[in-house]
Scaffold this motif. Structure first.
Motif, PDB file in Angstrom:
ATOM      1  N   LEU A  93       0.858  -1.189   0.000  1.00 52.57           N
ATOM      2  CA  LEU A  93       0.000   0.000   0.000  1.00 52.57           C
ATOM      3  C   LEU A  93       0.892   1.235   0.000  1.00 52.57           C
ATOM      4  CD1 LEU A  93      -2.884   1.054   0.092  1.00 52.57           C
ATOM      5  CD2 LEU A  93      -2.805   0.876   2.579  1.00 52.57           C
ATOM      6  N   ARG A  94       0.767   2.059  -1.019  1.00 52.43           N
ATOM      7  CA  ARG A  94       1.564   3.267  -1.163  1.00 52.43           C
ATOM      8  C   ARG A  94       0.650   4.450  -1.466  1.00 52.43           C
ATOM      9  NH1 ARG A  94       6.002   1.500   1.125  1.00 52.43           N
ATOM     10  NH2 ARG A  94       6.970  -0.256   0.058  1.00 52.43           N
ATOM     11  N   ILE A  95       1.066   5.630  -1.040  1.00 49.44           N
ATOM     12  CA  ILE A  95       0.369   6.854  -1.425  1.00 49.44           C
ATOM     13  C   ILE A  95       0.525   7.014  -2.932  1.00 49.44           C
ATOM     14  CG2 ILE A  95       0.448   9.385  -1.249  1.00 49.44           C
ATOM     15  CD1 ILE A  95      -0.849   8.095   1.166  1.00 49.44           C
ATOM     16  N   THR A  96      -0.537   7.479  -3.583  1.00 45.85           N
ATOM     17  CA  THR A  96      -0.537   7.592  -5.039  1.00 45.85           C
ATOM     18  C   THR A  96      -0.691   9.046  -5.475  1.00 45.85           C
ATOM     19  OG1 THR A  96      -2.925   7.396  -5.230  1.00 45.85           O
ATOM     20  CG2 THR A  96      -1.660   5.330  -5.212  1.00 45.85           C
ATOM     21  N   GLN A  97      -0.404   9.276  -6.730  1.00 42.13           N
ATOM     22  CA  GLN A  97      -0.573  10.599  -7.327  1.00 42.13           C
ATOM     23  C   GLN A  97      -2.036  11.048  -7.247  1.00 42.13           C
ATOM     24  OE1 GLN A  97       1.826  12.684  -8.284  1.00 42.13           O
ATOM     25  NE2 GLN A  97       0.337  14.248  -8.902  1.00 42.13           N
ATOM     26  N   ALA A  98      -2.959  10.118  -7.370  1.00 47.32           N
ATOM     27  CA  ALA A  98      -4.383  10.473  -7.299  1.00 47.32           C
ATOM     28  C   ALA A  98      -4.737  11.069  -5.934  1.00 47.32           C
ATOM     29  CB  ALA A  98      -5.246   9.251  -7.583  1.00 47.32           C
ATOM     30  N   GLN A  99      -4.120  10.578  -4.877  1.00 44.96           N
ATOM     31  CA  GLN A  99      -4.398  11.124  -3.545  1.00 44.96           C
ATOM     32  C   GLN A  99      -3.840  12.550  -3.421  1.00 44.96           C
ATOM     33  OE1 GLN A  99      -2.780   7.419  -1.866  1.00 44.96           O
ATOM     34  NE2 GLN A  99      -4.480   7.469  -0.390  1.00 44.96           N
ATOM     35  N   ILE A 100      -2.695  12.806  -4.030  1.00 45.95           N
ATOM     36  CA  ILE A 100      -2.123  14.155  -4.039  1.00 45.95           C
ATOM     37  C   ILE A 100      -3.039  15.089  -4.827  1.00 45.95           C
ATOM     38  CG2 ILE A 100      -0.168  15.568  -4.816  1.00 45.95           C
ATOM     39  CD1 ILE A 100       1.500  12.899  -4.551  1.00 45.95           C
ATOM     40  N   GLU A 101      -3.477  14.646  -5.992  1.00 48.88           N
ATOM     41  CA  GLU A 101      -4.349  15.466  -6.831  1.00 48.88           C
ATOM     42  C   GLU A 101      -5.669  15.776  -6.140  1.00 48.88           C
ATOM     43  OE1 GLU A 101      -4.469  13.281 -10.512  1.00 48.88           O
ATOM     44  OE2 GLU A 101      -2.371  13.779 -10.974  1.00 48.88           O
ATOM     45  N   ALA A 102      -6.183  14.841  -5.352  1.00 49.51           N
ATOM     46  CA  ALA A 102      -7.419  15.106  -4.607  1.00 49.51           C
ATOM     47  C   ALA A 102      -7.205  16.249  -3.615  1.00 49.51           C
ATOM     48  CB  ALA A 102      -7.889  13.841  -3.886  1.00 49.51           C
ATOM     49  N   LEU A 103      -6.056  16.254  -2.936  1.00 51.32           N
ATOM     50  CA  LEU A 103      -5.756  17.356  -2.014  1.00 51.32           C
ATOM     51  C   LEU A 103      -5.644  18.682  -2.759  1.00 51.32           C
ATOM     52  CD1 LEU A 103      -3.074  15.837   0.413  1.00 51.32           C
ATOM     53  CD2 LEU A 103      -5.547  16.066   0.785  1.00 51.32           C
ATOM     54  N   GLU A 104      -4.969  18.664  -3.908  1.00 51.68           N
ATOM     55  CA  GLU A 104      -4.814  19.897  -4.693  1.00 51.68           C
ATOM     56  C   GLU A 104      -6.162  20.426  -5.159  1.00 51.68           C
ATOM     57  OE1 GLU A 104      -1.967  18.659  -7.646  1.00 51.68           O
ATOM     58  OE2 GLU A 104      -0.272  19.023  -6.301  1.00 51.68           O
ATOM     59  N   THR A 105      -7.045  19.542  -5.574  1.00 50.65           N
ATOM     60  CA  THR A 105      -8.395  19.948  -5.976  1.00 50.65           C
ATOM     61  C   THR A 105      -9.139  20.557  -4.795  1.00 50.65           C
ATOM     62  OG1 THR A 105      -8.494  18.283  -7.711  1.00 50.65           O
ATOM     63  CG2 THR A 105     -10.604  19.121  -6.900  1.00 50.65           C
ATOM     64  N   ASP A 106      -9.016  19.930  -3.620  1.00 49.46           N
ATOM     65  CA  ASP A 106      -9.654  20.459  -2.415  1.00 49.46           C
ATOM     66  C   ASP A 106      -9.132  21.858  -2.095  1.00 49.46           C
ATOM     67  OD1 ASP A 106     -11.078  18.063  -2.035  1.00 49.46           O
ATOM     68  OD2 ASP A 106      -9.488  17.207  -0.787  1.00 49.46           O
ATOM     69  N   ILE A 107      -7.808  22.035  -2.175  1.00 40.59           N
ATOM     70  CA  ILE A 107      -7.211  23.349  -1.895  1.00 40.59           C
ATOM     71  C   ILE A 107      -7.765  24.391  -2.859  1.00 40.59           C
ATOM     72  CG2 ILE A 107      -5.063  24.695  -1.944  1.00 40.59           C
ATOM     73  CD1 ILE A 107      -3.624  22.065  -1.050  1.00 40.59           C
TER      74      ILE A 107
END
Length: 193
Positions: A93-107
């Motif tokens: 289980l690794r952090i993915t680019q999609a999880q980063i992009e979700a944070l950026e969208t939220d910001i």
């Protein structure tokens, strides 16, 4: 699925702990400290979420925080298992680019309602905002611990980006929560002399 039958095992009584690959490390090892800080950040976010849920003032932020708490378990799992050379994607289980992009969208979404800053913001305001600021500072400390680990061992690049974006998001969330109660409380340099 995780199944915990027994809460204490006595295997850590000598100051070591087992990590995700089955090896054992001292409890003060950088890797253990890093995922311990992730756990603390998650707990502080839980306090902020609990306060937000009391007021029901921002269900979108509350839902986002719940998603982030799940992500932080992913991050802890990522840090708990050292990445191996040639590791097949999906093995751990690794952090993915999609999880980063979700944070950026939220910001980006939350930041649209805010005015540009003209001063630094004091970590204050409503109780919910103060808890979000507290969570932000714990996340920043977590990031410092992760960078210390990354200086010694390989750390998933996406994990590093995720923790950096998370502190930014918590800052924006605190500003949004304070906006509903009148806005940011700004630093006045030398203003209390």
């Amino acid at each position: 699925m995780v199944k915990l039958n027994k809460i204490y095992t006595r295997t850590g009584d000598e100051g070591e702990t087992g990590i995700g690959d089955g090896s054992r490390l001292p409890k003060h090892a950088l890797r253990v400290s890093a995922y311990g800080d992730v756990d603390e950040a998650n707990a502080v976010i839980g306090i902020a979420l609990s306060e937000l849920n009391k007021s029901s003032s921002n269900p979108k932020i509350a839902a986002t925080l719940l998603r982030i708490q799940n992500d932080l378990f992913d991050l802890g799992a990522d840090l708990c298992v050292p990445e191996q050379d040639g590791e097949e994607p999906g093995t751990c289980l690794r952090i993915t680019q999609a999880q980063i992009e979700a944070l950026e969208t939220d910001i980006d979404d939350l930041n649209e309602s805010l005015s540009p800053l003209t001063s630094f913001v004091l970590p204050s305001g409503t109780v919910s905002a103060a808890h979000l600021h507290h969570a932000r500072t714990v996340v920043r400390r977590t990031e410092r611990m992760m960078t210390a680990l990354a200086a010694e061992e390989h750390v998933n690049t996406a994990a590093m980006k995720y923790i950096n974006r998370l502190s930014d998001l918590l800052f924006v969330m605190a500003r949004v929560v304070n906006l509903a109660e009148g806005g940011d409380i700004l630093w006045r340099p030398g203003g209390e002399r």
